[in-house]
Each structure stands twice: as structure tokens, then as C-alpha cells.
Design a protein around this motif. Structure first.
Motif: not given
Length: 108
Positions: A66-83
């Protein structure tokens, strides 16, 4: 609090990262959990919260990426939450089916 449940996974991901001069490069990392609305990723690269990026992944129980566009919503170090922001209809259906299957497997 999350809108949708998350399910544990461990998958390879590829992120297209804008570089100087209008060029792009790719960075590789891991997907840590997934839900209908987003994904957690571990990536050895600096990403800005609020930034949209292109992500490629192959979900469990699938033989296609799957290729998709995501938005970075949060981060902790090099761990990111993307939507997830831009998913083709067939990719969205695949995501929903994967979450359904993971929900069954992980509830056992």
C-alpha cells in the motif's frame, strides 16, 4: 484516547523524505501497530509533527503493498504516530480487512 482500536504488528515500511533541491530520498523503518485511522512507526530519521509524508507498507495477510499519504501527529524520540490521509479505495478496504483479521487473532 484513540478513535479506533490498534493492533500489534511488526512490518517493514518505506518513507519518502523530501531532501534539498526538490529531490527526495527514502528511509526505511518498522511499523509497530495499526488501526483504521493510523499507524505507529519507528524511523531513524527526523520528521516534523504536522508534516505530510508518503509511506509504503505491506500489511499482514497481504501480498501487495500500500502506498499512502500520512500526516505525522506525534513523536517520542524516533517513534512516530501517523494518521492515514490519502488511501485509495482498494487500499482502504485492505486496511479494514487486515484490522478485522488482526482483531480476531489478537483477541484469542
Amino acid at each position: 484516547r484513540r478513535k479506533f482500536p490498534r493492533y500489534s504488528i511488526d512490518i517493514a515500511i518505506k518513507v519518502k523524505v523530501p531532501a534539498a533541491g526538490g529531490l527526495s530520498t527514502y528511509c526505511f523503518g518498522r511499523g509497530g501497530d495499526v488501526g483504521r485511522g493510523g499507524l505507529s512507526i519507528h524511523l531513524p530519521h527526523e520528521l516534523l509533527v504536522g508534516k505530510a509524508i508518503d509511506l509504503t507498507m505491506t500489511l499482514p495477510y497481504s501480498d501487495r503493498s500500500i502506498q499512502c499519504r500520512v500526516v505525522v501527529r506525534n513523536r517520542e524520540g524516533f517513534k512516530y504516530g501517523v494518521e492515514f490521509k490519502e488511501l485509495r479505495p482498494d487500499d482502504h478496504a485492505l486496511l479494514m480487512e487486515t484490522c478485522r483479521r488482526l482483531g480476531v487473532v489478537q483477541s484469542i
